[in-house]
Motif scaffolding. Structure first.
Motif, PDB file in Angstrom:
ATOM      1  N   THR A 450       3.466 -36.155  19.231  1.00  0.00           N
ATOM      2  CA  THR A 450       4.309 -37.319  18.919  1.00  0.00           C
ATOM      3  C   THR A 450       4.381 -38.253  20.113  1.00  0.00           C
ATOM      4  N   GLY A 451       4.875 -39.453  19.922  1.00  0.00           N
ATOM      5  CA  GLY A 451       5.009 -40.436  20.986  1.00  0.00           C
ATOM      6  C   GLY A 451       3.938 -41.507  20.888  1.00  0.00           C
ATOM      7  N   ASP A 452       4.059 -42.554  21.755  1.00  0.00           N
ATOM      8  CA  ASP A 452       3.095 -43.655  21.758  1.00  0.00           C
ATOM      9  C   ASP A 452       1.779 -43.197  22.361  1.00  0.00           C
ATOM     10  N   PRO A 453       0.666 -43.499  21.714  1.00  0.00           N
ATOM     11  CA  PRO A 453      -0.640 -43.100  22.250  1.00  0.00           C
ATOM     12  C   PRO A 453      -1.032 -43.985  23.424  1.00  0.00           C
ATOM     13  N   ALA A 454      -1.886 -43.450  24.312  1.00  0.00           N
ATOM     14  CA  ALA A 454      -2.417 -44.210  25.449  1.00  0.00           C
ATOM     15  C   ALA A 454      -3.870 -44.530  25.146  1.00  0.00           C
ATOM     16  N   TYR A 455      -4.203 -45.827  25.236  1.00  0.00           N
ATOM     17  CA  TYR A 455      -5.548 -46.269  24.907  1.00  0.00           C
ATOM     18  C   TYR A 455      -6.322 -46.597  26.185  1.00  0.00           C
ATOM     19  N   LEU A 456      -7.619 -46.384  26.158  1.00  0.00           N
ATOM     20  CA  LEU A 456      -8.504 -46.705  27.267  1.00  0.00           C
ATOM     21  C   LEU A 456      -9.459 -47.802  26.836  1.00  0.00           C
TER      22      LEU A 456
END
Length: 619
Positions: A450-456
């Motif tokens: 859960t939580g906001d994903p981190a994008y690259l």
């Protein structure tokens, strides 16, 4: 009539009560002869025969090497004791003769015989060493001589000369192998009566493993001839040593204070005539230093060499070869013999891979003897097989250095084949050993993240970036730097002389700090001793000269070769002379000791600076 019968029974009971517990010790007949082990030619000594019963018709053996001056004189002793209500009594008869030896040498007095209750008994034989009389010394320093009396009378004081009493340090072997046991005995030689012991300071045995040997608590003085004179001797300490390194090892001198009773040179008149007055004199006795040559073990050491030196045997045993899984199996190795048993490394035993192995237990049953430690060293290896099947334990090899043949010998155990049956269903392992078949595969369904994903970013990659290459370059540079430093340090450590030279100043400063502590408590003797140890050790390390071959002459020669000025070398020689003579001179003031301490520190510091300047100019 009936009452009279009861009275008789009661009387018999009382008589039995008081006499039934009293017995006379009916010991076996013993007939024992005794005499001094060493006597002096022309001097009288006693020969005694002790019999624990009444006897008759005592017959002496032929003694052509001795003159019978008197005897026998008979004395009887009787003793009685009661233990736990039981009384025992003992009696003995002693027959004493006075003999005198005709000549020097070692002679045997055969057994005597006596008749007891119609039976004939023989005594033990005796072996007596007859020493020649004391040689007349040219300077007449023996106790009681006229010169000694005159000296005592003129000076008004009594003294103990080094010829009247001294202590020798005696080694059983001067040349030994590394780890080979030998003994050092500190033996007192005296012609005077000992009154008391004072401060005892035995030397330290640096470079040796030490095992103390027990001495009799009430040992008798033995007579021994040394340098043309007969002395009464007693062993003060006996130590078993095992050298831990090769080369020449020095055992320093020890010091023991003793009080002797010596003639004062004055006489008093008594009822029995003129008698000489004895006084108590304290004397400090120093032991002689010893140098032991320790030979290295031959270089062709097998891989199974267990650091054992001596004579040994190996006895293996295994608890069982047929058992079930999860049940313990114990392999025991008994190493017995004589040598450095405490320093032996455990032989390597190779067990199957799936056997759980525990640390071996060691049980020593050792006795200290003159040849080394004698006894048994038992090593027990406990292991637990975890799976059924047939397994084997390869032969175990134990290699030691045999002192009888001066070669390595290898002892081998047989190979053991173990048949391990399947474990009982209800048995459980008592350890953390894990069966590979019991390992479960991890579940493939995991918890949702859960939580906001981190994008690259698709255009930015870590691979090929500057930071990426730094992760390779920095460890590589550090590895090269570490390798260079390690190689340099290894070369320096391999050069023992260089390491001793580098550490010479630190070692000397450390010893001078100890001397400073003795200076604060006004202990002059220990202060001078510590300063001397600091200087001699400093020159030995700095100039790479063993202490056994170090002298003032070769110190001056080596300092000259090192480019040290004569003024600085002379300062060192002055300090050494001052310390050596000051120990036997009257006490100096604290200011003198402080000045000597500062001069020593400044001289060592000045020499270090000059050597560093010389090294920097060369580089």
């Amino acid at each position: 009539m009936k009452q009279k019968k009861h009275s008789i029974i009661l009387l018999l009971f009382v008589i039995f009560l008081f006499t039934g517990k009293t017995t006379i010790g009916l010991a076996q007949v013993t007939f024992k002869a005794s005499a001094p082990a060493s006597v002096v030619e022309g001097e009288q000594f006693r020969l005694s025969y002790v019999l624990n019963k009444e006897g008759r018709d005592l017959r002496l053996p032929d003694m052509p090497d001795f003159n019978l001056l008197f005897g026998p004189s008979t004395s009887t002793s009787y003793s009685q004791r009661t233990v736990n209500g039981k009384t025992t009594s003992e009696s003995s008869v002693t027959y004493t003769y006075i003999l005198m030896a005709k000549k020097t040498g070692t002679f045997t007095i055969p057994a005597a015989s006596i008749t007891v209750d119609g039976s004939s008994y023989q005594s033990n034989t005796l072996r007596i060493n007859v020493l020649p009389p004391d040689e007349n010394p040219s300077q007449g320093t023996s106790p009681g001589s006229s010169q000694r009396k005159n000296e005592s009378a003129s000076s008004g004081t009594a003294s103990v000369s080094s010829r009247d009493a001294f202590i020798r340090a005696i080694v059983s072997k001067n040349s030994v192998y590394e780890q080979e046991g030998f003994t050092v005995t500190f033996r007192l030689y005296t012609t005077l009566n000992i009154v008391n012991f004072g401060k005892i300071q035995f030397p330290e045995f640096e470079g040796f493993m030490v095992e103390e040997m027990d001495l009799p608590v009430n040992q008798q003085l033995q007579m021994e001839r040394y340098n043309g004179r007969n002395y009464y001797t007693a062993d003060l300490r006996k130590t078993l040593l095992f050298p831990q390194r090769s080369g020449q090892i020095t055992i320093p001198a020890g010091n023991i204070e003793m009080v002797f009773s010596v003639p004062s040179g004055r006489s008093v008149s008594t009822f029995f005539g003129s008698q000489e007055v004895m006084v108590d004199v304290k004397k400090s006795l120093a032991t002689n230093p010893l140098i032991v040559n320790v030979k290295p073990l031959p270089g062709n050491k097998p891989e199974t060499f267990a650091n054992a030196v001596g004579t040994f045997s190996l006895k293996p045993a295994i608890s069982t070869v047929n058992t079930k899984a999860n049940e313990a199996v114990t392999l025991t190795l008994e190493i017995s013999g004589t040598g450095n048993l405490k320093l032996i490394r455990n032989p390597k035993v190779t067990f199957p891979d799936n056997f759980e192995l525990y640390d071996p237990t060691i049980d020593n049953a050792l006795n200290v003897t003159s040849n080394g430690l004698t006894g048994v060293r038992k090593i027990s290896y406990m292991t637990i097989p975890r799976y059924e099947g047939d397994y084997s334990i390869p032969p175990v090899e134990f290699t030691y250095f045999d002192l009888n043949t001066n070669s390595y010998k290898t002892l081998t155990t047989p190979e053991y084949t173990l048949q391990i049956a399947k474990a009982d269903p209800g048995s459980a392992s008592a350890s953390s050993f894990v069966n590979h078949r019991d390992v479960k595969v991890e579940q493939d369904i995991r918890f949702l993240k859960t939580g906001d994903p981190a994008y690259l970013s698709r255009t930015k990659f870590f691979v090929g970036s500057f930071a990426y290459w730094l992760w390779y370059l920095i460890p590589l540079l550090l590895l090269i730097l570490f390798y260079g430093i390690n190689r340099k340090q290894a070369r320096e450590n391999a050069n023992i002389a260089l390491m001793r030279t580098k550490k010479a100043n630190k070692t000397a400063i450390k010893r001078l700090k100890t001397a400073g502590k003795f200076l604060k408590v006004h202990d002059k003797d220990k202060f001078y001793d510590e300063v001397l140890r600091a200087l001699w050790g400093y020159f030995s390390d700095k100039l790479s000269i063993p202490l056994a071959r170090l002298s003032k002459h070769n110190i001056e020669s080596e300092l000259s070769k090192q480019g040290i000025s004569e003024e600085l070398a002379g300062k060192f020689m002055h300090i050494l002379d001052t310390c050596e003579f000051a120990r036997y001179a009257p006490s100096e003031s604290d200011a003198v000791l402080e000045r000597l301490y500062q001069d020593t520190v400044e001289a060592i510091g000045e020499m270090e600076n000059k050597l560093k300047n010389k090294k920097s100019r060369i580089e």
